[in-house]
Design a protein around this motif. Structure first.
Motif, PDB file in Angstrom:
ATOM      1  N   GLY A 102       5.763  -3.065  12.939  1.00  0.00           N
ATOM      2  CA  GLY A 102       7.210  -2.976  13.006  1.00  0.00           C
ATOM      3  C   GLY A 102       7.675  -1.533  13.165  1.00  0.00           C
ATOM      4  O   GLY A 102       6.884  -0.618  13.414  1.00  0.00           O
ATOM      5  N   THR A 103       8.991  -1.338  13.041  1.00  0.00           N
ATOM      6  CA  THR A 103       9.582   0.003  13.117  1.00  0.00           C
ATOM      7  C   THR A 103      10.354   0.280  11.840  1.00  0.00           C
ATOM      8  O   THR A 103      10.692  -0.633  11.078  1.00  0.00           O
ATOM      9  CB  THR A 103      10.521   0.128  14.328  1.00  0.00           C
ATOM     10  OG1 THR A 103      11.611  -0.807  14.169  1.00  0.00           O
ATOM     11  CG2 THR A 103       9.792  -0.175  15.623  1.00  0.00           C
ATOM     12  N   ASN A 104      10.650   1.562  11.619  1.00  0.00           N
ATOM     13  CA  ASN A 104      11.385   1.937  10.412  1.00  0.00           C
ATOM     14  C   ASN A 104      12.889   1.952  10.686  1.00  0.00           C
ATOM     15  O   ASN A 104      13.352   1.448  11.713  1.00  0.00           O
ATOM     16  CB  ASN A 104      10.897   3.286   9.886  1.00  0.00           C
ATOM     17  CG  ASN A 104      11.082   4.407  10.895  1.00  0.00           C
ATOM     18  OD1 ASN A 104      11.712   4.227  11.935  1.00  0.00           O
ATOM     19  ND2 ASN A 104      10.536   5.567  10.602  1.00  0.00           N
ATOM     20  N   LEU A 110       5.871   2.123  13.057  1.00  0.00           N
ATOM     21  CA  LEU A 110       5.273   2.247  11.731  1.00  0.00           C
ATOM     22  C   LEU A 110       3.741   2.281  11.793  1.00  0.00           C
ATOM     23  O   LEU A 110       3.099   2.909  10.951  1.00  0.00           O
ATOM     24  CB  LEU A 110       5.736   1.080  10.851  1.00  0.00           C
ATOM     25  CG  LEU A 110       5.604   1.263   9.335  1.00  0.00           C
ATOM     26  CD1 LEU A 110       6.354   2.494   8.874  1.00  0.00           C
ATOM     27  CD2 LEU A 110       6.110   0.029   8.603  1.00  0.00           C
ATOM     28  N   TRP A 111       3.149   1.609  12.767  1.00  0.00           N
ATOM     29  CA  TRP A 111       1.687   1.627  12.916  1.00  0.00           C
ATOM     30  C   TRP A 111       1.178   3.059  13.106  1.00  0.00           C
ATOM     31  O   TRP A 111       0.277   3.514  12.403  1.00  0.00           O
ATOM     32  CB  TRP A 111       1.289   0.735  14.086  1.00  0.00           C
ATOM     33  CG  TRP A 111      -0.112   0.910  14.580  1.00  0.00           C
ATOM     34  CD1 TRP A 111      -0.533   1.742  15.575  1.00  0.00           C
ATOM     35  CD2 TRP A 111      -1.291   0.238  14.102  1.00  0.00           C
ATOM     36  NE1 TRP A 111      -1.891   1.633  15.760  1.00  0.00           N
ATOM     37  CE2 TRP A 111      -2.377   0.721  14.872  1.00  0.00           C
ATOM     38  CE3 TRP A 111      -1.525  -0.716  13.129  1.00  0.00           C
ATOM     39  CZ2 TRP A 111      -3.683   0.277  14.670  1.00  0.00           C
ATOM     40  CZ3 TRP A 111      -2.824  -1.167  12.930  1.00  0.00           C
ATOM     41  CH2 TRP A 111      -3.888  -0.679  13.689  1.00  0.00           C
ATOM     42  N   VAL A 280      14.160   0.396   1.025  1.00  0.00           N
ATOM     43  CA  VAL A 280      14.558  -0.893   1.606  1.00  0.00           C
ATOM     44  C   VAL A 280      13.788  -2.056   0.971  1.00  0.00           C
ATOM     45  O   VAL A 280      13.822  -3.172   1.490  1.00  0.00           O
ATOM     46  CB  VAL A 280      14.327  -0.893   3.136  1.00  0.00           C
ATOM     47  CG1 VAL A 280      15.202   0.145   3.806  1.00  0.00           C
ATOM     48  CG2 VAL A 280      12.862  -0.637   3.461  1.00  0.00           C
ATOM     49  N   MET A 281      13.116  -1.808  -0.151  1.00  0.00           N
ATOM     50  CA  MET A 281      12.259  -2.842  -0.733  1.00  0.00           C
ATOM     51  C   MET A 281      13.051  -4.036  -1.274  1.00  0.00           C
ATOM     52  O   MET A 281      12.507  -5.122  -1.444  1.00  0.00           O
ATOM     53  CB  MET A 281      11.401  -2.248  -1.852  1.00  0.00           C
ATOM     54  CG  MET A 281      12.194  -1.739  -3.050  1.00  0.00           C
ATOM     55  SD  MET A 281      11.141  -1.079  -4.358  1.00  0.00           S
ATOM     56  CE  MET A 281      10.233  -2.538  -4.832  1.00  0.00           C
ATOM     57  N   MET A 282      14.333  -3.858  -1.542  1.00  0.00           N
ATOM     58  CA  MET A 282      15.131  -4.953  -2.081  1.00  0.00           C
ATOM     59  C   MET A 282      15.556  -5.933  -0.997  1.00  0.00           C
ATOM     60  O   MET A 282      16.071  -7.009  -1.307  1.00  0.00           O
ATOM     61  CB  MET A 282      16.373  -4.402  -2.795  1.00  0.00           C
ATOM     62  CG  MET A 282      16.054  -3.478  -3.962  1.00  0.00           C
ATOM     63  SD  MET A 282      14.881  -4.201  -5.143  1.00  0.00           S
ATOM     64  CE  MET A 282      15.851  -5.572  -5.737  1.00  0.00           C
ATOM     65  N   ILE A 291       4.985  -2.415   2.078  1.00  0.00           N
ATOM     66  CA  ILE A 291       3.718  -3.101   1.843  1.00  0.00           C
ATOM     67  C   ILE A 291       2.578  -2.452   2.623  1.00  0.00           C
ATOM     68  O   ILE A 291       1.507  -2.179   2.060  1.00  0.00           O
ATOM     69  CB  ILE A 291       3.844  -4.593   2.203  1.00  0.00           C
ATOM     70  CG1 ILE A 291       4.803  -5.291   1.235  1.00  0.00           C
ATOM     71  CG2 ILE A 291       2.476  -5.265   2.189  1.00  0.00           C
ATOM     72  CD1 ILE A 291       5.094  -6.744   1.589  1.00  0.00           C
ATOM     73  N   PHE A 292       2.779  -2.165   3.897  1.00  0.00           N
ATOM     74  CA  PHE A 292       1.693  -1.628   4.724  1.00  0.00           C
ATOM     75  C   PHE A 292       1.199  -0.268   4.248  1.00  0.00           C
ATOM     76  O   PHE A 292      -0.004  -0.082   4.047  1.00  0.00           O
ATOM     77  CB  PHE A 292       2.123  -1.578   6.189  1.00  0.00           C
ATOM     78  CG  PHE A 292       2.260  -2.940   6.820  1.00  0.00           C
ATOM     79  CD1 PHE A 292       1.270  -3.895   6.658  1.00  0.00           C
ATOM     80  CD2 PHE A 292       3.371  -3.276   7.569  1.00  0.00           C
ATOM     81  CE1 PHE A 292       1.382  -5.148   7.236  1.00  0.00           C
ATOM     82  CE2 PHE A 292       3.496  -4.529   8.149  1.00  0.00           C
ATOM     83  CZ  PHE A 292       2.498  -5.473   7.981  1.00  0.00           C
ATOM     84  N   PRO A 293       2.068   0.730   4.036  1.00  0.00           N
ATOM     85  CA  PRO A 293       1.559   2.011   3.523  1.00  0.00           C
ATOM     86  C   PRO A 293       1.004   1.912   2.106  1.00  0.00           C
ATOM     87  O   PRO A 293       0.060   2.627   1.752  1.00  0.00           O
ATOM     88  CB  PRO A 293       2.774   2.939   3.578  1.00  0.00           C
ATOM     89  CG  PRO A 293       3.952   2.044   3.630  1.00  0.00           C
ATOM     90  CD  PRO A 293       3.510   0.808   4.347  1.00  0.00           C
ATOM     91  N   ALA A 294       1.576   1.001   1.291  1.00  0.00           N
ATOM     92  CA  ALA A 294       1.062   0.840  -0.071  1.00  0.00           C
ATOM     93  C   ALA A 294      -0.354   0.276  -0.062  1.00  0.00           C
ATOM     94  O   ALA A 294      -1.192   0.651  -0.895  1.00  0.00           O
ATOM     95  CB  ALA A 294       1.993  -0.072  -0.872  1.00  0.00           C
TER      96      ALA A 294
END
Length: 321
Positions: A102-104, A110-111, A280-282, A291-294
């Motif tokens: 996806g994109t930010n 984001l990849w 933006v996690m909410m 999720i991906f970077p985490a």
């Protein structure tokens, strides 16, 4: 009976027997062992299936992180992509065939940012770990063995240790221009204190053993005693400290970015990505940005921890056969 013995001797084929020649070198060799410390260490390490699994994951992860920019059809981590339908920024685009992660919020891929940020964070962690090892081991060894330096180094340690590490990192990140160099300097100023203290305590335990006293009486130089008699006994704990220093440095980078004093947005890092995802996690549809970077950050941290502990156990001669 004698006749039977004579008959037996006559029936023996003398060509089956040859006299062994005298070898002076073999005669002087009382015993021989092909034991190798490092070979035994890696043999014990390879028996740990969990550690081997995480080692494989880390090798694949690091290799892909390095070669990712040179793969075909890779996007720029800093380029802002435009939606051709609206001619506006392609913000918060969900994972798709074109944008795998996806994109930010400003339309960046984001990849590419995750792998670019992983390279940045690993580079910072590696530099801090090398500095931590070099300064921490050197100061700790002198602190523990050279009694004349003990009082001086103790005072220096007490002064620096009483200043909270977080305060120093925040001050340097605030005073200097945000950059990779600034973060590395802020982490290295006091990062070696824990290693120095740990090495010093280990040196004090073994410095007065008989072989060290004998070496000192024979006039062996101090540095030779430290490098040949003392530090080889601490290989396992040194490797453990170094392996844990890398994820600790990455964690500090994430923390400084979290409070707004880390790297600028123009330099992707795992800290930046986690901080952007936190904002933006909410929103359930946007949680992929966290999720991906985490997941990548967790893999790096857990892998180094498991590998470090397993290698420290394998480096202990008591576990060797």
């Amino acid at each position: 009976m004698s006749r039977k013995i004579d008959n037996l001797e006559d029936s023996i084929d003398e060509s089956l027997f040859t006299f062994a020649e005298y070898d002076e070198a073999e005669a002087e060799r009382i015993g021989y062992s092909n034991y190798s410390y490092w070979r035994s260490t890696f043999q014990v390490f390879k028996k740990n299936k969990t550690a081997m699994l995480f080692l494989t994951i880390m090798i694949i992860l690091i290799t892909f992180t390095v070669v990712q920019p040179y793969l075909p059809n890779q996007k720029s981590p800093t380029k802002i992509y435009i939606d051709p339908a609206t001619n506006m920024q392609l913000r918060n685009h969900p994972p798709s065939r074109e944008f795998w992660f996806g994109t930010n919020s400003i339309g960046q891929d984001l990849w590419s940012r995750i792998w670019s940020g992983t390279r940045t964070s690993l580079f910072i962690g590696l530099l801090v770990a090398i500095w931590d090892a070099l300064i921490g081991i050197t100061v700790g060894a002198l602190w523990g063995y050279v009694r004349r330096l003990e009082a001086l180094i103790t005072e220096i340690y007490n002064v620096l240790d009483n200043i909270p590490t977080t305060i120093i990192q925040v001050l340097f990140a605030y005073i200097l221009r945000p950059s990779i160099q600034t973060l590395v300097i802020a982490m290295c100023i006091t990062g070696w204190l824990g290693t120095a203290r740990f090495i010093r305590n280990q040196i004090v335990i073994i410095r007065d053993r008989e072989y060290n006293l004998a070496s000192r009486c024979l006039g062996t130089p101090t540095m030779r005693i430290i490098t040949r008699n003392l530090l080889p006994y601490l290989v396992s704990v040194i490797m453990l400290r170094m392996s844990l220093a890398i994820p600790a440095a990455i964690g500090s980078e994430v923390f400084l970015t979290y409070i707004g004093l880390g790297l600028p947005v123009s330099i992707p890092s795992l800290g930046n990505l986690v901080n952007e995802g936190r904002l933006v996690m909410m929103v359930p549809s946007l949680r992929y940005q966290l999720i991906f970077p985490a997941i990548v950050l967790s893999l790096i941290t857990i892998s180094f921890y498991v590998i470090g502990n397993a290698f420290a156990d394998a480096a202990d001669p008591k576990t060797h056969v």
